[in-house]
Design an enzyme around this catalytic site. Sequence first.
Site: not given
Length: 355
Positions: A98, A111, A118, A122, A125, A170, A343
């Site tokens: 994306e 972005c 990834c 985290c 996220c 990532g 985000c």
Amino acid sequence: MEIQKKLFDLNYEELKTFLNKKIGIEEKKLNMRAQQVFTAVYQKGLSDFKNLTTVPIDLREQLNKNISINNCKITTTHTSSDGTLKFLVQLRDGNKVECVYIPERTRGTICISSQVGCSLTCTFCRSGTQRLVKNLSPSEIVSQLMLVKDRLKDWGDQKIISNIVFMGQGEPLINLKNLKTAIQILKDKNGLNYGNKKITVSTSGIANKISEAADEIGTYLALSLHAPNDELREKIMPINKKFKIKELIKQLKYYTSVVKEPIFLEYVMLKGVNDTEDCAKQLVKLMSQFPSKVNLIEFNSWPGVKFEPTERKNIEKFSKYIQDKGYMSFIRRSRGDDVLAACGQLRTESEKSQY
Ligand code: SAH
């Protein structure tokens, strides 16, 4: 088998070498030819060498045979009520990533993703819930920008997309080699011509790659800090078990000594977790050690997450504490969260191949 070279994998010098070795263009014409290609493709949006009218017809055919311009495509677009656009980009191998376009009054930011999935996990996220599938190649990184430029008809001098941030899916510094080539292409004066201050690489803190990024990339750097001490940071960001805050600070000092710009500290505000006055105090102490600014980010929720956002008035209080101590603190408004484009909300369904 892949026989064609992908143009977006080649920086300017690599294109010259390719034109010389594979297409047989003589030494003295290399600069001119590479420039013609870069200008036409990156500044004017040329998508087929057949239309590269500045070069002889037989060369157009040679280029078409040996080099492909873009292999990726946008398959879905979501439009947020605030004008943010989220694009799903399908790569040649079928994987999807994306990227997001965020229009603002004085600028337009894209972005970009650097990996499919990834590896960092985290806890706050959403991208971290998807396993790492692969590093993106330079062409897969550059394609995201080129596809969105094409959608927005952003060719010529206008630069609707004025800023580029590596804050998609990532970890860019785990894919440093490809990131470097991609950024060389983004910065090349013959083509896209983005300056160092128009590009921000965001890292979760891969400390042993930061000096190389300072020496060989030179853009703004953002650190996803999110906690001011190791104990807390380790709980929410497992990568901190490997790279401690002290080591990060040492590397960030080096970065600012080379690049001569402050580091942006990203700090997502998690209710009752990292938003106390004590945390603010520790954060200020950390900020006193190297040039930095902090961006306080509203936590964007996603299905299944266990955290809650800090209330606005408490974010403001936290921010004021930092400012009163003489440091720069900004509150970043969330954009595109109604289409999961904000985000930490990006995730695609690509899964690691079984083979
Ligand atoms: N891996 C890199 C690039 C991703 S940038 C990095 O960690 O910096 C994406 C940014 O959004 C990071 O600062 C990340 O910590 C932050 N983020 C992740 N999840 C979020 C969420 N749910 N709400 C707000 N910000 C989030």
